[in-house]
Design a protein around this motif. Structure first.
Motif, PDB file in Angstrom:
ATOM      1  N   TRP A 169      13.413  25.513   1.026  1.00 43.08           N
ATOM      2  CA  TRP A 169      12.108  25.208   0.785  1.00 43.08           C
ATOM      3  C   TRP A 169      12.405  23.455   0.523  1.00 43.08           C
ATOM      4  O   TRP A 169      13.053  23.104  -0.349  1.00 43.08           O
ATOM      5  CB  TRP A 169      11.339  25.781  -0.255  1.00 43.08           C
ATOM      6  N   GLU A 170      11.569  22.473   1.120  1.00 43.16           N
ATOM      7  CA  GLU A 170      11.825  21.110   1.222  1.00 43.16           C
ATOM      8  C   GLU A 170      10.727  20.458   0.447  1.00 43.16           C
ATOM      9  O   GLU A 170      10.914  19.356  -0.148  1.00 43.16           O
ATOM     10  CB  GLU A 170      11.944  20.655   2.670  1.00 43.16           C
ATOM     11  N   ARG A 171       9.208  20.759   0.603  1.00 41.81           N
ATOM     12  CA  ARG A 171       8.120  20.048   0.199  1.00 41.81           C
ATOM     13  C   ARG A 171       7.174  20.998  -0.133  1.00 41.81           C
ATOM     14  O   ARG A 171       6.895  21.625   0.878  1.00 41.81           O
ATOM     15  CB  ARG A 171       8.104  18.880   0.974  1.00 41.81           C
ATOM     16  N   LEU A 172       6.321  20.686  -1.335  1.00 38.06           N
ATOM     17  CA  LEU A 172       5.077  21.304  -1.478  1.00 38.06           C
ATOM     18  C   LEU A 172       3.970  20.325  -1.323  1.00 38.06           C
ATOM     19  O   LEU A 172       4.096  19.453  -1.902  1.00 38.06           O
ATOM     20  CB  LEU A 172       5.141  22.093  -2.926  1.00 38.06           C
ATOM     21  N   GLU A 173       2.825  20.708  -0.910  1.00 41.32           N
ATOM     22  CA  GLU A 173       1.750  19.985  -0.687  1.00 41.32           C
ATOM     23  C   GLU A 173       0.663  20.621  -0.958  1.00 41.32           C
ATOM     24  O   GLU A 173       0.239  21.813  -0.457  1.00 41.32           O
ATOM     25  CB  GLU A 173       1.539  19.520   0.835  1.00 41.32           C
TER      26      GLU A 173
ATOM     27  N   HIS B 263       9.382  23.954   5.058  1.00 38.16           N
ATOM     28  CA  HIS B 263      10.702  24.536   4.818  1.00 38.16           C
ATOM     29  C   HIS B 263      11.573  24.230   6.275  1.00 38.16           C
ATOM     30  O   HIS B 263      11.167  24.058   7.270  1.00 38.16           O
ATOM     31  CB  HIS B 263      10.606  26.086   4.606  1.00 38.16           C
ATOM     32  N   ARG B 264      12.674  24.843   5.966  1.00 42.41           N
ATOM     33  CA  ARG B 264      13.613  24.606   7.236  1.00 42.41           C
ATOM     34  C   ARG B 264      14.483  26.125   7.396  1.00 42.41           C
ATOM     35  O   ARG B 264      15.026  26.431   6.104  1.00 42.41           O
ATOM     36  CB  ARG B 264      14.655  23.473   6.797  1.00 42.41           C
ATOM     37  N   ALA B 265      14.907  26.439   8.504  1.00 41.47           N
ATOM     38  CA  ALA B 265      15.541  27.648   8.670  1.00 41.47           C
ATOM     39  C   ALA B 265      16.321  27.375   9.901  1.00 41.47           C
ATOM     40  O   ALA B 265      15.596  27.386  10.979  1.00 41.47           O
ATOM     41  CB  ALA B 265      14.812  28.711   8.634  1.00 41.47           C
ATOM     42  N   GLY B 266      17.866  27.470   9.755  1.00 41.18           N
ATOM     43  CA  GLY B 266      18.598  27.469  10.929  1.00 41.18           C
ATOM     44  C   GLY B 266      18.346  26.086  11.724  1.00 41.18           C
ATOM     45  O   GLY B 266      18.385  26.369  12.888  1.00 41.18           O
ATOM     46  N   GLY B 267      18.094  24.930  11.066  1.00 42.88           N
ATOM     47  CA  GLY B 267      17.834  23.820  11.690  1.00 42.88           C
ATOM     48  C   GLY B 267      16.324  23.517  12.378  1.00 42.88           C
ATOM     49  O   GLY B 267      16.090  22.469  12.513  1.00 42.88           O
ATOM     50  N   ALA B 268      15.525  24.655  12.342  1.00 41.24           N
ATOM     51  CA  ALA B 268      13.915  24.580  12.738  1.00 41.24           C
ATOM     52  C   ALA B 268      13.148  24.391  11.175  1.00 41.24           C
ATOM     53  O   ALA B 268      13.519  24.945  10.323  1.00 41.24           O
ATOM     54  CB  ALA B 268      13.327  25.700  13.373  1.00 41.24           C
ATOM     55  N   VAL B 269      12.013  23.431  11.717  1.00 44.47           N
ATOM     56  CA  VAL B 269      11.436  23.085  10.399  1.00 44.47           C
ATOM     57  C   VAL B 269       9.974  23.834  10.712  1.00 44.47           C
ATOM     58  O   VAL B 269       9.557  24.448  11.671  1.00 44.47           O
ATOM     59  CB  VAL B 269      11.099  21.546  10.145  1.00 44.47           C
ATOM     60  N   GLY B 270       9.320  24.389   9.447  1.00 43.23           N
ATOM     61  CA  GLY B 270       8.045  24.897   9.683  1.00 43.23           C
ATOM     62  C   GLY B 270       7.132  24.668   8.358  1.00 43.23           C
ATOM     63  O   GLY B 270       7.742  24.282   7.553  1.00 43.23           O
TER      64      GLY B 270
END
Length: 136
Positions: free
Chosen positions: A75-79, A100-107
């Motif tokens: 988890w990278e950032r909450l908005e 978030h990021r998982a396996g190099g993919a952002v979501g």
């Protein structure tokens, strides 16, 4: 369990230090005052892998048996998009985007969450995912 030491920024994105923000909630020193504060603390708990806190703050009627996040998810950032709670209310709604990021993919997980006050404390009841094609 290892909590970040002050003065690291809180993962919830409030701009406050962890120890002055979500840390006291995670340690059980106080309860969230609003659904938004609970939402932020739950996000921070996911970011810090404090799944026991996530479990405790989920309404027993709706929580799953296991709240373990997907492996490799960061988890990278909450908005916070919108928070609706009237003073003295027993229910509240928070719309958020959790990046978030998982396996190099952002979501992005975009959700409109429902909260209830139960025995004097706010708990997460459930939510509706929005923008399902946005990667989360």
């Amino acid at each position: 369990m290892s909590w970040p030491a002050a003065p690291v920024p809180c993962p919830c994105g409030s701009g406050a230090a962890y120890d002055a923000c979500c840390g006291p909630l995670h340690r059980g020193e106080r309860q969230a005052r609003t659904p938004e504060e609970l939402m932020r603390s739950r996000y921070a708990a996911y970011a810090l892998d404090l799944t026991d806190y996530v479990f405790r703050t989920w309404h027993p009627r709706t929580r799953p048996d296991d709240v373990t996040p997907a492996p490799g998810l960061t988890w990278e950032r909450l908005e916070i998009v919108e928070a609706e709670t009237d003073p003295g209310a027993e229910v509240g709604v928070v719309e958020f985007r959790a990046h978030h990021r998982a396996g190099g993919a952002v979501g992005v997980m975009h959700e409109r969450s429902r909260f209830e006050r139960r025995a004097g404390r706010w708990v997460y009841v459930g939510g509706d995912l929005l923008d399902p094609g946005a990667g989360g």
